[in-house]
Every structure is written in C-alpha cells, then in structure tokens.
Scaffold this motif. Structure first.
Motif, mmCIF file in Angstrom:
data_model
loop_
_atom_site.group_PDB
_atom_site.id
_atom_site.type_symbol
_atom_site.label_atom_id
_atom_site.label_comp_id
_atom_site.label_asym_id
_atom_site.label_seq_id
_atom_site.Cartn_x
_atom_site.Cartn_y
_atom_site.Cartn_z
ATOM 1 N N MET A 73 7.815 73.814 34.142
ATOM 2 C CA MET A 73 8.148 73.463 35.469
ATOM 3 C C MET A 73 8.225 71.684 35.391
ATOM 4 O O MET A 73 7.216 71.128 34.998
ATOM 5 N N TYR A 74 9.694 71.264 36.128
ATOM 6 C CA TYR A 74 9.991 69.947 35.896
ATOM 7 C C TYR A 74 10.482 69.619 37.374
ATOM 8 O O TYR A 74 10.935 70.224 37.887
ATOM 9 N N ASN A 75 10.357 68.128 37.410
ATOM 10 C CA ASN A 75 10.946 67.464 38.780
ATOM 11 C C ASN A 75 12.031 66.673 37.937
ATOM 12 O O ASN A 75 11.642 66.010 36.915
ATOM 13 N N ILE A 132 19.007 89.059 29.557
ATOM 14 C CA ILE A 132 17.682 88.101 29.309
ATOM 15 C C ILE A 132 16.742 87.802 30.450
ATOM 16 O O ILE A 132 17.283 87.642 31.546
ATOM 17 N N ARG A 133 15.445 88.055 30.314
ATOM 18 C CA ARG A 133 14.547 88.151 31.256
ATOM 19 C C ARG A 133 13.395 86.870 30.695
ATOM 20 O O ARG A 133 13.176 87.274 29.671
ATOM 21 N N ASN A 134 13.330 85.781 31.566
ATOM 22 C CA ASN A 134 12.117 85.046 31.074
ATOM 23 C C ASN A 134 10.916 85.129 32.115
ATOM 24 O O ASN A 134 11.163 85.173 33.301
ATOM 25 N N ILE A 135 9.918 85.211 31.471
ATOM 26 C CA ILE A 135 8.373 85.405 32.380
ATOM 27 C C ILE A 135 7.701 84.022 32.039
ATOM 28 O O ILE A 135 7.353 83.543 31.074
ATOM 29 N N SER A 136 7.412 83.345 33.274
ATOM 30 C CA SER A 136 7.005 82.049 32.987
ATOM 31 C C SER A 136 5.428 82.100 33.097
ATOM 32 O O SER A 136 4.954 83.413 33.655
ATOM 33 N N SER A 137 4.633 81.260 32.946
ATOM 34 C CA SER A 137 3.107 81.174 32.894
ATOM 35 C C SER A 137 2.889 81.402 34.098
ATOM 36 O O SER A 137 1.774 82.176 34.657
ATOM 37 N N GLU A 199 3.403 79.906 27.834
ATOM 38 C CA GLU A 199 4.091 79.251 28.644
ATOM 39 C C GLU A 199 5.382 80.015 29.161
ATOM 40 O O GLU A 199 5.755 79.902 30.453
ATOM 41 N N ASP A 200 6.115 80.855 28.047
ATOM 42 C CA ASP A 200 7.330 81.702 28.520
ATOM 43 C C ASP A 200 7.632 82.633 27.548
ATOM 44 O O ASP A 200 7.263 82.361 26.384
ATOM 45 N N ILE A 201 8.101 83.614 28.115
ATOM 46 C CA ILE A 201 8.273 84.826 27.478
ATOM 47 C C ILE A 201 9.912 84.921 27.436
ATOM 48 O O ILE A 201 10.262 85.458 28.816
ATOM 49 N N THR A 224 4.182 79.237 23.100
ATOM 50 C CA THR A 224 2.756 78.790 23.674
ATOM 51 C C THR A 224 2.864 77.474 24.306
ATOM 52 O O THR A 224 3.850 76.743 24.017
ATOM 53 N N LYS A 225 1.785 77.301 25.163
ATOM 54 C CA LYS A 225 1.615 75.880 25.839
ATOM 55 C C LYS A 225 1.297 74.788 24.905
ATOM 56 O O LYS A 225 0.924 74.913 23.883
ATOM 57 N N GLU A 226 1.539 73.548 25.453
ATOM 58 C CA GLU A 226 1.265 72.257 24.689
ATOM 59 C C GLU A 226 0.460 71.672 25.806
ATOM 60 O O GLU A 226 0.228 71.865 26.992
#
Length: 903
Positions: A73-75, A132-137, A199-201, A224-226
C-alpha cells in the motif's frame, strides 16, 4: 544525444543477452498529470511514492510511470512549482499489475498547501487481459483461514484443488517468483509459508502471459513481506479442539482435550536504516485430528477367522485406547534479509524450513492403528534475489535458488528396522479389518532443484513494456521405493512359530526385514537428473483505451534417461535370437515446443473493461510417469513409466468483463473454454509371452468450459466478496491410471466424453466482514453442488448387467460456514494485545466427501443378509465396514488465541 540513446540500447541488450527469467514480483504505477483548470498536460512535475526513493518526472505530454514497485500500500505525492501538492492515499500495488493514477494540479493559493485524495477502492484494471486475482496482506488478515491453499480455494474458477476443470497437478506454485511445485507427482508444494508473512498472492485461473510456463490450468505466485525501518513484531498462542455433536461418528473426540495447538511469532525491522532490514517468521502447528482408531490389536497379534467360530484365533492384546489416525504436525520458518546499498540496487537473501509429519486415515487399520504408515516431509530453500535498475526505465531481477525436498511414507524410517514384524501377522484370514501386521510399503524421495532465473523489464516508452528472458533448472531426483520383504520368504522356516503356554500367543520366529535389489519387482530405486529450460519474449502495449499483451514462449526438456526399443520385451526377460525382438536402450531425445500467448483489454470509459485472451499452455508430465519401474521389468499388471512422454497441451480462450458499479463496488464476469490434448493416460501392452502390463502415454483428451463471477463491495469498515463458478469438465479419463485399470478389470474402454470426478456444476464462496482497529469479524460461507461418483448396483439387481459409464451420478451438496473474529484487549505504549477466535464449520454440518457406490451417501450401504452371515469377526459387524467416518469432512472446530503485536 544519439550516442546517449544508443548507449542505453546497448546496456539493455547486454542484459538481454545474459538474461534468463522468472515470474516478476513487482508492479507499476502510471498516469498523466494535468492542469486542473485548462486540462493541459504538465511536463516536469515530480511524482514520488511517499516513504520511498521511487519516483518519476512527467514527460512533455504530462505522462509518467514508476516501475519495479514491490507489492504493498502506497501514497503518491505530486509536486510542481506554482501548483498545490496533491497526495493520493491508499494505492494498492499488486504483482504484475499496472495501476492508473491520473492527477490534476491546481494553482497554489497557500504555500505548502497539500490536497489529499483517497484512491477509490474499486479502480479500473486497464492492463488485465485474463482472470487474475490479487489477494493482499490486509485481505488475508481478516479471512478465516490457516494456510494459503484455503485462500486459493475461495477464488472463482477453483474447485477444490482443480483450476478450471483441469487435473489437480496442472497448477504452478511460486514463492517470490521461484517455482516450488515438486516434480515427482506435481501434487505438493516443496516450500510453504505462513500466511502472516505474505504481502500479496497473485492467482491466475485462466490464460497467463508468456513469462509463466510448465502449467496448464493456473498459476499461484506468493510474494513475501520485506522488513521496514521500524522494529515490529507479533506473536500468538492459539488453542482449540473439535467440538461436535456427532461423536457417534467421530468416536474418540473429547470436548475437554486441547487437540489443536498453534504458536506463531514474527519480527521485522532494520539492521541499518534505509540500507538493510530483516524478516523472521516462525510457526508451530499441531492438530490431533478428528478420526481415531482403537488399539484393539498390536502389530504382532495373530488372528484367524477362516474356520468355525469355536476355532477362531483372535489375540487382541492391545489396550483399547483411542489413537489419532489423521493427526498432523507442521513447522514453518522463514528468514529474509534485504540489502539496499544503492537507490537502484536491492539484494535479498531468503531461507525457509518446512517440516511436516501426518497420517491419512485408513478405515482398514482402525483396530490396528500402529500398523499404518505416516508421511514425512522436510524441505529447505536458500535463495538470493537481486533487483537492479541500470536505467530509469529498465530493471532486471536475478534469482538463484536451491531447494532440497525430502518426502517419505513409512512406518519406520529405516526399512531394516527391527521393529518391523513378520508378514503372517497381517493375514488375519476371514476378517475385513486389519488385525495385525504393518504397512510394508516404504518410500523415501529426495528432490533437489537448482534454479537460475533472470527477468528483464524495459519500459521503452509509455506505450510499450518489453519483457524477456530464460529459465534454467537442474533437478536431481533420488527415488527409493521398496516393499519390505522377509529374508526367510519362500523357505521352509518362514512359517515356523512358537506358542507361549501361558498366554497362548503365537510368535513367528524367522523374520528379518530386507530390501531386495533394484532389479527386483519389489523395489524401484533410481537417481535421475533431468534439465528444464524456457525462454520467452513479451510486449505489453498500453494505449489510451486498449492494452495488448503479446508473447511467445519456448520450453525445452531433457529427461536424461534411456528407453527400450521394443515395448513387447522392455527388460529382455524373454530371450530371442531375432534381435528385433530384443530391446536396445538408446538415450531419449530432448523435446522443445513453442507456445504463443495473446491478451487484449479494451477500456470502455472509466468504469468498464472488456478483455479477451488466447494461448497455448504446455506442461511436462510429472517425472514419476517417466521413470517409474525404471528397470522396465514386467510382471502381470505392472505399470511402467514411459521416457518418451510428450508435454501435455491446453489451448484456452477467455472473454471477460469488469464493471465498476460504484467507487466501492465492482463486478467481474469471465467465460472460458479449454481443449486439453496429449493428456497423460495409460494403455495395456502385451509382451511376447502374453504378460499384460500398463504403459503411460499421451492419448487422452478433455475439455472444460464455464463461467466465473466475482462481486466485491467495500463500504467503510464493511467488505464482501462473492465468488461463483459454473463449469463443465469432460474427458475420457479421470487419472493417468484410469484406462489401464479398466483394462485390467476386463471392462470396456470409455470411448466418449464423461464427467470428470471434479465436475462440480456450481461453486459459491461468500466472505463478509466488518473490521475495525479494535474489533472485527468475518464469515466465509461455501456452497458446493456436489461432484460425480460412479454409482454401481448390487449384484442381484438387473442393472448390474448393464455396462454403466463411470461418474454417472452426483454426490450430495456441501455447505460450510467459517468464522474469524478478534477483539483488542488493551494498548500499553506501542504494544497491542488481542483475543482471537477461529471456528471452522460453525454449524457442525456433516458434509460428505466420499459416498458409498450403491447408495450415493456416506456412512451407509445396502447390507444384504448374506453380508452379515459371511462376516467373520468377534469384535465387529459388517455394518462397521460401511460406516467409515473418513467419508465426512471435518466437524466443527474452534480455536481461541491470545496475541500481541508492537509497532
């Protein structure tokens, strides 16, 4: 200027020449900055992602793009002299996706004024050309799930572990872009991670771009997350059990037990701020299971019910305690160290450890629980990932990985263990249940995969994004299968036994476990080192109203083995002077194939997207089917691997529509059709001496068609996802062994398309939740209309004379509701404590996974008087053989936890 341009081309081409690729794990933001009053483009505006060093300046047409953005997630902040700053919040970037963010700047009235804009929760996906489906954290946090597979199974197009009507082993699983699907059967993942560290799938159920390969039905890419610049951590203890009203079927469950234990911990943060950070995540999970056996018989008990009841022998020296028969213990560990020495360079070191031990319930062993084998899995992965941007519009990702995966199925790890007992204890003549002995099949397999991947992305300009590369993998497969035999087998001493005069216990005294040589029919041991290689080139052309994904992929495979030239005498067991009847063993030729991919999307205004995609998708069969019975020795109804197998092939078409209904609501519909050729099958072969055996080949065909629907709502703290799949899956064989098994039973071959056993017509998944920082709850409901089964009449029925096709009836529907809830207890400083609740099957419904072939229901059967009369036992009745609790899905389970986290 000309020199500069050509020097940039040279740099990119140099990288191109040395490149080999993998699936990308970053996304992109693009858009246009304009004057809010005149609507004219603003060149030279600065566009930055807040809290990062990533950004861009708009060109002469006001366009910008920022590539190589990790999922999250970003601004977005846009600045320009003389204009007020605009800050766009809540932009979700996903793997392989482009987010369009257009910004209007207005003349500054107050110095330092910032206009904040919240990104709509439903944003047009202009670059989406397939499903395509993206699943976020943040999505994962509120789902009532324990593992990644549960998340995948909620998506449209997925029925159980089948994607769009394909077989279960047609899906490629990746972690951070590295393929982790094991090659022997392609049914398991060599590496798994805890959902908390994801982080994302990215889940692709349909056509996919040329960068993905060796999969026919779908792709799951887990990122995976950082770690960040702030130390953060979390931990939890969760305890639970099965709480069911159906203890008449699930005998052995006690409400007061703690049958489920789940411990988690994670820590992320900086080693050196802005330069090096880390992630550590660990989990221990134990589930005793809901299926128990009764220890009536020990493994060295002898029984014989073949004579008159007065002469029955039934030692039954067990203690009659309940023993879990589907328990599982799992350990997950992940460590990730990320180094950012320069703005344009990032290096990650990743290590994972998985350790599993579990049992699959066997009703046969329910009175002899210590005779059943257990599965053991252990894997380790070490990888280094390098992400480098040599140019503002080009980056590459180099990934080197090593995976070692061990899998075993045995009672004792050492096949010569002295605790193995004589085979005669297993006979239990006249009895359906096991009354002694052990499972003597013993498998130990090690798969080592060395992989080198390099992916190059070059944003030529706003309208063209070029990707290219290759993928190289070397696999070392060490298979050790043996049926443990008795050293005294066949000798006069084999049947010798002693009887204890006090206990009357029979003991067979001449037993020593042995593993026969590799050439024997009871043993199959080999080491093979196949090589896989792939190369692709792909161009994503992004225009104002249309996106075109055009690509082509080359796949190469060398099994590195030999084959017999005469399948009627594959091991030269029959000797002939005529050499044409004798086999030679030349090397198998390598194979390669080319597969084109095309995807189109057309933007209909700002609220709708129409898309179409087409592609050829190839997959190497599981390696087991190349190498099984590698010595080619033949006995009656043996099965041989075929080193000459070709790749399986799917041609797929898809049309989809995405429609934004409101800023918080959208709807997506897709229809698809698949033709599946050269599908793995088997055939009956006769040797010169008329011995029948099975040989795997590529003769089967299947097709699938259907509709997928996805409806999403985001209203403040409330969210709802509805996923629906309607499909038909047809073919001539459920599995590679299908045709061979029918031939072995002297049954006619299936010469028409039939329903596959996963041909479920309707699949619905609904998730609804209300979640705040202090409390929340989510419900996940699933409806399955039922899968086919092969109904068979009893022998007395006239219908028994009819040759019925397989999968001719459907099982009962299944319905299930799961719950996840949490409540924040308190905050002390930056430490938060909360209680959690995770409940599966909250209505305790008896969902039937397996049914009796004569009744179509679980736990039932047509019992004839002759069945009761001929059932020989002093501890069971015939009905006990029919009432198998393993036919049902899990009953209700509840897990309560106490967790903390600090930020």
């Amino acid at each position: 200027m000309c020199k500069t341009y050509f020097s940039k081309i040279f740099i990119v081409l140099l990288v191109l020449i040395i490149s080999n690729t993998y699936a990308q794990s970053t996304g992109k933001i693009t858009g246009t900055v304009t004057d809010g009053e005149t609507n004219s483009p603003l060149p030279g505006a600065n566009v930055m992602l807040e809290g990062t060093t990533m950004g861009a300046a708009t060109d002469s047409e006001g366009d910008y793009f920022i590539i190589n953005i990790p999922p999250g997630m970003y601004n977005l902040e846009v600045r320009m002299m003389g204009y007020g700053t605009v800050r766009n919040e809540g932009i979700r970037v996903s793997v392989n996706r482009t987010v369009d963010i257009d910004v209007e700047l207005k003349t500054a009235v107050l110095e330092g004024e910032v206009v904040t804009v919240t990104t709509a929760k439903s944003v047009i996906k202009s670059d989406q050309t397939s499903s395509i489906r993206n699943i976020s954290s943040s999505d994962i946090e509120v789902l009532p799930v324990d593992n990644i597979d549960q998340i995948v199974q909620t998506q449209p197009g997925v029925v159980g572990n089948h994607f769009r009507g394909g077989r279960s082993n047609e899906v490629a699983y990746m972690i951070d872009g590295v393929m982790v699907t094991e090659s022997h059967n392609r049914e398991d993942q060599m590496v798994e991670v805890n959902p908390d560290v994801v982080e994302d799938i990215e889940i692709i159920t349909g056509t996919f771009n040329a960068e993905y390969g060796n999969a026919m039905s779908g792709v799951v890419n887990i990122v995976t997350k950082e770690g960040g610049n702030k130390l953060q951590g979390a931990g939890s203890v969760e305890l639970g059990n099965f709480l069911t009203a159906h203890k008449d079927k699930f005998d052995g469950i006690k409400d007061t037990d703690i049958g489920i234990r789940d411990y988690k911990m994670s820590l992320t943060g900086p080693v050196f701020k802005n330069k090096m950070n880390f992630v550590i995540d660990g989990r221990y999970f134990y589930n005793r299971g809901h299926l128990y056996g009764i220890n009536r018989f020990n493994v060295d008990d002898y029984s014989d019910f073949s004579t008159y009841p007065s002469q029955w022998i039934s030692e039954a020296n067990g203690d009659s305690s309940y023993i879990p028969l589907n328990d599982r213990e799992e350990i997950y560990l992940l460590g990730k160290l990320t180094l950012k020495p320069f703005k344009s360079l990032k290096t990650s070191l990743i290590y994972t450890l998985n350790n599993k031990e579990f049992q699959n319930y066997s009703h046969t062993y329910s009175f002899n629980p210590y005779g059943i084998s257990s599965a053991h899995e252990k894997s380790q992965m070490a990888a280094i990932h390098i992400n480098h941007m040599p140019l503002p519009n080009a980056f590459y990702e180099l990934k080197l990985s090593y995976i070692k995966y061990n899998r075993g199925q045995y009672v004792f790890e050492d096949p010569l263990d002295s605790r193995y007992v004589h085979d005669f204890y297993s006979y239990g003549s006249g009895q359906w249940f096991s009354t002694g002995g052990q499972d003597k099949n013993h498998t130990r397999r090690t798969e080592e995969t060395y992989r080198l991947r390099f992916d190059l992305t070059w944003q030529l300009h706003k309208h063209h994004s070029l990707k290219t590369g290759i993928d190289l993998a070397k696999i070392r497969l060490d298979q050790k299968y043996a049926n443990i035999r008795n050293l005294y087998e066949g000798s006069d001493d084999e049947a010798e036994f002693e009887i204890d005069p006090e206990t009357n216990k029979r003991t067979y005294i001449n037993y020593q476990p042995e593993v026969r040589p590799d050439k024997a029919i009871y043993t199959d041991m080999y080491v093979k080192e196949p090589v896989q290689f792939a190369a692709y080139i792909q161009d994503k052309m992004e225009f104002e109203s249309m996106v075109v994904n055009l690509g082509v992929r080359l796949d190469y495979f060398d099994p590195k083995t030999v084959y017999p030239t005469n399948w009627r005498n594959p091991a030269n067991q029959d000797l002939f002077e005529d050499q044409s009847r004798m086999s030679q063993y030349p090397d198998v030729n390598s194979q390669y194939q080319i597969s084109p991919r095309l995807g189109l999307s057309y933007k209909m205004g700002q609220t709708a997207l129409l898309r179409f995609s087409y592609g050829h998708f190839l997959q190497i069969p599981p390696l087991n089917y190349y190498y099984q019975n590698h010595a080619f020795r033949v006995v009656e109804l043996a099965q041989l691997g075929n080193p000459l197998l070709k790749s399986q092939k799917t041609i797929q078409y898809e049309i989809g529509l995405w429609q934004q209904l409101t800023n918080e609501m959208d709807l997506e519909i897709a229809v698809f059709y698949r033709d599946i050729y050269d599908l793995l099958s088997s055939k009956m072969v006769y040797t010169y001496s008329q011995i029948r055996y099975g040989l795997y080949d590529n003769k089967d065909y299947a097709n699938a068609r259907g509709l997928e629907l996805k409806y999403q709502v985001r209203l403040g703290k409330f969210s709802m996802n509805t996923n629906y799949t309607f499909q038909y899956a047809r073919g001539v064989a459920d599995s590679p062994d299908f045709a061979f098994n029918r031939a072995g039973e002297d049954r006619d071959p299936v010469n028409k398309l039939i329903s596959m056993e996963w041909d479920q017509r309707h699949t619905v998944s609904i998730m609804a939740g209300y979640n705040t920082q202090g409390y929340g709850a989510s419900l996940l409901g699933a409806y399955h209309s039922g899968m086919p089964y092969s109904w068979q009449p009893i022998t007395e029925s006239p219908l028994a004379l009819i040759n019925l096709l397989p999968n001719n009836q459907y099982r009962p529907t299944k319905f299930n509701v799961d719950l996840q809830a949490y409540y924040k207890l308190f905050n002390i400083g930056n430490v938060e404590a909360r209680i959690t609740l995770l409940a599966y099957n909250i209505f305790d419904r008896l969902n039937e996974n397996v049914v009796n072939s004569t009744t179509g229901r679980a736990y039932t059967g047509i019992i004839r008087p002759i069945d009761d009369l001929t059932h020989r036992s002093d501890f069971s009745e015939y009905v006990d053989t029919v009432q198998n609790p393993g036919m049902f899905a899990e009953p209700r389970s509840i897990k309560v936890g106490l967790g903390f986290k600090f930020k």
